[in-house]
Design a protein around this motif. Structure first.
Motif, PDB file in Angstrom:
ATOM      1  N   LEU A   9       1.379  -5.571 -20.442  1.00 35.99           N
ATOM      2  CA  LEU A   9       1.992  -5.883 -19.156  1.00 35.99           C
ATOM      3  C   LEU A   9       0.907  -6.275 -18.169  1.00 35.99           C
ATOM      4  CD1 LEU A   9       4.435  -5.932 -17.211  1.00 35.99           C
ATOM      5  CD2 LEU A   9       3.917  -3.530 -16.700  1.00 35.99           C
ATOM      6  N   GLY A  10       1.109  -7.381 -17.506  1.00 38.15           N
ATOM      7  CA  GLY A  10       0.195  -7.875 -16.477  1.00 38.15           C
ATOM      8  C   GLY A  10       0.948  -8.885 -15.657  1.00 38.15           C
ATOM      9  N   GLY A  11       0.248  -9.672 -14.901  1.00 35.20           N
ATOM     10  CA  GLY A  11       0.892 -10.718 -14.137  1.00 35.20           C
ATOM     11  C   GLY A  11       1.799 -10.218 -13.039  1.00 35.20           C
ATOM     12  N   ILE A  12       1.761  -8.899 -12.734  1.00 38.75           N
ATOM     13  CA  ILE A  12       2.627  -8.380 -11.679  1.00 38.75           C
ATOM     14  C   ILE A  12       2.066  -8.695 -10.296  1.00 38.75           C
ATOM     15  CG2 ILE A  12       3.432  -6.508 -13.168  1.00 38.75           C
ATOM     16  CD1 ILE A  12       1.772  -4.565 -11.443  1.00 38.75           C
ATOM     17  N   GLY A  13       0.897  -9.326 -10.279  1.00 42.05           N
ATOM     18  CA  GLY A  13       0.246  -9.640  -9.007  1.00 42.05           C
ATOM     19  C   GLY A  13       0.740 -10.900  -8.344  1.00 42.05           C
ATOM     20  N   SER A  14       1.900 -11.432  -8.753  1.00 40.83           N
ATOM     21  CA  SER A  14       2.423 -12.618  -8.075  1.00 40.83           C
ATOM     22  C   SER A  14       2.741 -12.329  -6.617  1.00 40.83           C
ATOM     23  CB  SER A  14       3.670 -13.134  -8.798  1.00 40.83           C
ATOM     24  OG  SER A  14       3.310 -13.816  -9.972  1.00 40.83           O
ATOM     25  N   ASP A  15       3.110 -11.085  -6.308  1.00 44.07           N
ATOM     26  CA  ASP A  15       3.316 -10.698  -4.911  1.00 44.07           C
ATOM     27  C   ASP A  15       3.437  -9.188  -4.839  1.00 44.07           C
ATOM     28  OD1 ASP A  15       3.489 -11.087  -2.200  1.00 44.07           O
ATOM     29  OD2 ASP A  15       5.510 -11.930  -2.214  1.00 44.07           O
ATOM     30  N   ILE A  16       3.324  -8.646  -3.625  1.00 48.19           N
ATOM     31  CA  ILE A  16       3.415  -7.211  -3.383  1.00 48.19           C
ATOM     32  C   ILE A  16       4.111  -6.998  -2.044  1.00 48.19           C
ATOM     33  CG2 ILE A  16       1.080  -7.148  -2.369  1.00 48.19           C
ATOM     34  CD1 ILE A  16       0.758  -4.352  -3.618  1.00 48.19           C
ATOM     35  N   TYR A  17       5.046  -6.039  -2.014  1.00 45.41           N
ATOM     36  CA  TYR A  17       5.843  -5.808  -0.811  1.00 45.41           C
ATOM     37  C   TYR A  17       6.070  -4.307  -0.656  1.00 45.41           C
ATOM     38  CZ  TYR A  17       9.488  -6.529   2.700  1.00 45.41           C
ATOM     39  OH  TYR A  17      10.232  -6.525   3.879  1.00 45.41           O
ATOM     40  N   PRO A  18       5.865  -3.748   0.547  1.00 43.69           N
ATOM     41  CA  PRO A  18       6.011  -2.297   0.728  1.00 43.69           C
ATOM     42  C   PRO A  18       7.395  -1.803   0.321  1.00 43.69           C
ATOM     43  CG  PRO A  18       4.922  -3.289   2.633  1.00 43.69           C
ATOM     44  CD  PRO A  18       5.422  -4.420   1.791  1.00 43.69           C
ATOM     45  N   ALA A  19       7.419  -0.670  -0.402  1.00 41.41           N
ATOM     46  CA  ALA A  19       8.687  -0.119  -0.885  1.00 41.41           C
ATOM     47  C   ALA A  19       9.195   1.032  -0.033  1.00 41.41           C
ATOM     48  CB  ALA A  19       8.525   0.347  -2.333  1.00 41.41           C
ATOM     49  N   GLY A  20       8.504   1.356   1.063  1.00 43.64           N
ATOM     50  CA  GLY A  20       8.995   2.381   1.975  1.00 43.64           C
ATOM     51  C   GLY A  20       8.151   3.642   1.975  1.00 43.64           C
ATOM     52  N   ARG A  21       7.929   4.220   0.805  1.00 44.26           N
ATOM     53  CA  ARG A  21       7.112   5.418   0.720  1.00 44.26           C
ATOM     54  C   ARG A  21       5.632   5.061   0.633  1.00 44.26           C
ATOM     55  NH1 ARG A  21      10.242   9.574  -3.431  1.00 44.26           N
ATOM     56  NH2 ARG A  21      12.180   9.751  -2.200  1.00 44.26           N
ATOM     57  N   LYS A  22       4.798   5.960   1.130  1.00 41.01           N
ATOM     58  CA  LYS A  22       3.367   5.722   1.133  1.00 41.01           C
ATOM     59  C   LYS A  22       2.859   5.456  -0.283  1.00 41.01           C
ATOM     60  CE  LYS A  22      -1.018   7.785   2.621  1.00 41.01           C
ATOM     61  NZ  LYS A  22      -1.674   8.978   3.236  1.00 41.01           N
ATOM     62  N   GLY A  23       2.119   4.364  -0.428  1.00 41.74           N
ATOM     63  CA  GLY A  23       1.516   4.023  -1.707  1.00 41.74           C
ATOM     64  C   GLY A  23       2.444   3.352  -2.690  1.00 41.74           C
ATOM     65  N   GLU A  24       3.699   3.105  -2.299  1.00 44.73           N
ATOM     66  CA  GLU A  24       4.649   2.480  -3.220  1.00 44.73           C
ATOM     67  C   GLU A  24       4.948   1.040  -2.800  1.00 44.73           C
ATOM     68  OE1 GLU A  24       8.112   4.878  -3.878  1.00 44.73           O
ATOM     69  OE2 GLU A  24       6.927   6.616  -4.555  1.00 44.73           O
ATOM     70  N   PHE A  25       5.047   0.174  -3.796  1.00 48.22           N
ATOM     71  CA  PHE A  25       5.249  -1.252  -3.540  1.00 48.22           C
ATOM     72  C   PHE A  25       6.187  -1.854  -4.585  1.00 48.22           C
ATOM     73  CE2 PHE A  25       0.974  -0.119  -2.142  1.00 48.22           C
ATOM     74  CZ  PHE A  25       0.933  -0.634  -0.843  1.00 48.22           C
ATOM     75  N   TRP A  26       6.894  -2.889  -4.161  1.00 48.71           N
ATOM     76  CA  TRP A  26       7.602  -3.767  -5.075  1.00 48.71           C
ATOM     77  C   TRP A  26       6.663  -4.912  -5.437  1.00 48.71           C
ATOM     78  CZ3 TRP A  26      11.892  -2.011  -7.117  1.00 48.71           C
ATOM     79  CH2 TRP A  26      12.713  -1.138  -6.380  1.00 48.71           C
ATOM     80  N   THR A  27       6.619  -5.240  -6.702  1.00 46.54           N
ATOM     81  CA  THR A  27       5.857  -6.401  -7.148  1.00 46.54           C
ATOM     82  C   THR A  27       6.771  -7.248  -8.028  1.00 46.54           C
ATOM     83  OG1 THR A  27       5.021  -5.402  -9.200  1.00 46.54           O
ATOM     84  CG2 THR A  27       3.752  -4.998  -7.186  1.00 46.54           C
ATOM     85  N   VAL A  28       6.329  -8.441  -8.349  1.00 46.61           N
ATOM     86  CA  VAL A  28       7.098  -9.295  -9.249  1.00 46.61           C
ATOM     87  C   VAL A  28       6.141  -9.970 -10.222  1.00 46.61           C
ATOM     88  CG1 VAL A  28       7.043 -11.326  -7.720  1.00 46.61           C
ATOM     89  CG2 VAL A  28       8.912 -11.072  -9.379  1.00 46.61           C
ATOM     90  N   THR A  29       6.573 -10.060 -11.463  1.00 46.73           N
ATOM     91  CA  THR A  29       5.729 -10.711 -12.459  1.00 46.73           C
ATOM     92  C   THR A  29       5.783 -12.221 -12.298  1.00 46.73           C
ATOM     93  OG1 THR A  29       7.456 -11.011 -14.132  1.00 46.73           O
ATOM     94  CG2 THR A  29       6.283  -8.891 -14.124  1.00 46.73           C
ATOM     95  N   ASP A  30       4.808 -12.866 -12.878  1.00 47.56           N
ATOM     96  CA  ASP A  30       4.841 -14.304 -13.074  1.00 47.56           C
ATOM     97  C   ASP A  30       5.894 -14.606 -14.145  1.00 47.56           C
ATOM     98  OD1 ASP A  30       4.188 -16.984 -12.986  1.00 47.56           O
ATOM     99  OD2 ASP A  30       2.044 -16.661 -13.272  1.00 47.56           O
ATOM    100  N   ARG A  31       6.036 -15.869 -14.508  1.00 47.37           N
ATOM    101  CA  ARG A  31       7.031 -16.263 -15.513  1.00 47.37           C
ATOM    102  C   ARG A  31       6.750 -15.703 -16.895  1.00 47.37           C
ATOM    103  NH1 ARG A  31       5.361 -22.711 -15.849  1.00 47.37           N
ATOM    104  NH2 ARG A  31       3.130 -22.381 -15.581  1.00 47.37           N
ATOM    105  N   GLY A  32       5.590 -15.122 -17.065  1.00 46.97           N
ATOM    106  CA  GLY A  32       5.194 -14.570 -18.351  1.00 46.97           C
ATOM    107  C   GLY A  32       3.862 -15.132 -18.777  1.00 46.97           C
ATOM    108  N   PRO A  33       3.311 -14.628 -19.870  1.00 48.56           N
ATOM    109  CA  PRO A  33       2.040 -15.176 -20.359  1.00 48.56           C
ATOM    110  C   PRO A  33       2.180 -16.681 -20.599  1.00 48.56           C
ATOM    111  CG  PRO A  33       2.662 -13.202 -21.581  1.00 48.56           C
ATOM    112  CD  PRO A  33       3.833 -13.562 -20.749  1.00 48.56           C
TER     113      PRO A  33
END
Length: 448
Positions: A76-100
């Motif tokens: 698993l990788g490629g989750i660095g396409s974006d990062i968005y705060p999820a509300g709690r300290k230290g928690e984030f929503w991320t999204v993968t790229d289209r895949g390897p």
């Protein structure tokens, strides 16, 4: 991936769609946190946390059983396409790229490879804990009938043709496919994503199903298993291949701002490659329409990255709302990045004017100095040059605001893939690049 990973502990979790993630582990970071920074009290890295190893096949099949029959040793990788705060300290929503995916030359021409074509773009919730990035949840992006959208290209003749890992076997196009790049979460729990293929803006339910995909007028995308609405300016049909939307921000009032990653190929590829002018668009979810468009001017490429002299390497990969109509805009190459502060004002709106007409000559992209030609280019102010901050890796694609003076950055590690025939060994297994997915906290001297 990491030679420093010391172990895994099973942790049973459930994604929003009710799929057990028994295989997801508490992952151990690969490297120590860094506190070093520039001299003179400038921006500095105050924490680095790293995602450990999790086989991509196990991860994917726990979400959507049977989708990946061979992950070719990819984690698993490629989750660095974006990062968005999820509300709690230290928690984030991320999204993968289209895949390897990668590129291999065959008979002198580059082919786009998809080594794990069954991989489905996924929304991943993470927690930064010490020097470790832990996966808390994962939500696969699916069609209206619950099938994986996949990351495969949509349209022959417009998108790159997909091939197997060795670039020898053609793969089928998929109208549902998404090249996901940006993510925000709305107040009702649904998500908004952006995609490079269309380019498109995608509304996704809290359970991962595509509700609506908004695409440029005239795209003519058919055969999808979800609603497609042609609501974006037709001029976006001239997006550079593999350079559609990449940055996405949610403004306080609920409007969305999308960034075109690179200048449009208008009137042709050469013009787009040489240009330093790209576009931001404002979208109203209430009106389901684009309400404003802005011209954004990159700094010269050797200012953004002193080692680079090719302007086509300039990209916007992240836009972040920082209150009111203010945005942080990330200008980058693969090696360096700078964050600029801009304010979206009514006087800078170019929507529906001559620059949206692809017969206008010269085009917006061809203007050497758009402001001198009467174009209301967004003014900007440099906040931080990440290329000068010790401890910040290359290819930063996601930026989130943690607090008044701290940013969280995430890099795209490309699933550990490299381009070229050497990306896989003789048995078809990944030769890992060694680049890890990391979340880096950067403290700013003056805040935002």
């Amino acid at each position: 991936m990491s030679p420093h990973t010391t172990g895994r502990r099973s942790s049973r979790r459930f994604v929003a769609g009710g799929v057990p993630l028994a295989v997801i582990a508490a992952l151990v970071a690969a490297g120590p946190a860094s506190g070093a920074g520039d001299e003179g009290g400038d921006a500095r890295v105050v924490r680095t946390a790293t995602l450990g190893d999790l086989p991509l096949g196990a991860f994917s099949n726990a979400l959507l059983p049977g989708t990946v029959d061979n992950d070719r040793g990819v984690d698993l990788g490629g989750i660095g396409s974006d990062i968005y705060p999820a509300g709690r300290k230290g928690e984030f929503w991320t999204v993968t790229d289209r895949g390897p995916n990668g590129q291999i030359k065959v008979d002198g021409k580059k082919r786009r490879t998809f080594p794990v074509p069954g991989f489905d773009p996924t929304i991943v919730k993470i927690r930064v804990s010490g020097d470790t990035v832990r996966v808390l949840d994962a939500i696969p992006v699916t069609t209206a009938s619950g099938k994986p959208v996949t990351g495969l290209p949509n349209q022959a003749g417009r998108d790159e043709a997909p091939y197997s890992y060795d670039a020898r076997t053609p793969l089928a196009y998929n109208a549902n496919g998404l090249d996901t790049e940006g993510i925000v979460r709305a107040a009702d729990g649904s998500f908004w994503l952006i995609d490079e293929y269309g380019p498109s803006l995608v509304h996704v339910s809290a359970r991962g199903k595509v509700l609506t995909r908004y695409v440029p007028k005239g795209l003519g995308l058919t055969g999808t298993d979800y609603p497609v609405v042609e609501a974006l300016p037709a001029v976006l049909l001239h997006r550079k291949v593999n350079r559609g939307f990449e940055g996405l921000a949610l403004l306080p009032g609920g409007d969305l701002v999308m960034a075109v990653q690179s200048p449009l190929s208008l009137p042709d590829t050469d013009a787009g490659e040489a240009s330093r002018t790209t576009r931001l668009l404002r979208f109203s979810p209430k009106r389901k329409a684009v309400t404003a468009e802005y011209a954004y001017r990159f700094d010269p490429v050797n200012v953004v990255d002193p080692s680079e002299d090719d302007p086509s390497e300039l990209k916007i990969s992240s836009v972040v709302s920082v209150g009111g109509n203010r945005l942080l805009v990330e200008e980058r190459t693969d090696k360096a990045a700078r964050l600029q502060l801009v304010r979206l004002d009514r006087a800078s709106n170019i929507l529906g004017g001559p620059w949206d007409d692809d017969t206008t000559s010269p085009s917006l992209e061809q203007l050497d100095d758009p402001a001198a030609s009467g174009v209301p280019v967004l003014s900007k102010k440099l906040v931080v040059d990440l290329g000068t901050v010790t401890g910040v890796p290359g290819k930063i694609e996601g930026v989130a605001r943690v607090d008044h003076d701290t940013l969280a950055l995430i890099n795209d590690n490309d699933f550990g893939m490299t381009d070229g025939a050497g990306a896989f060994d003789a048995e078809g297994r990944l030769v890992d690049s060694g680049v890890e997915t990391s979340v880096i906290y950067v403290r700013l001297p003056r805040g935002i």
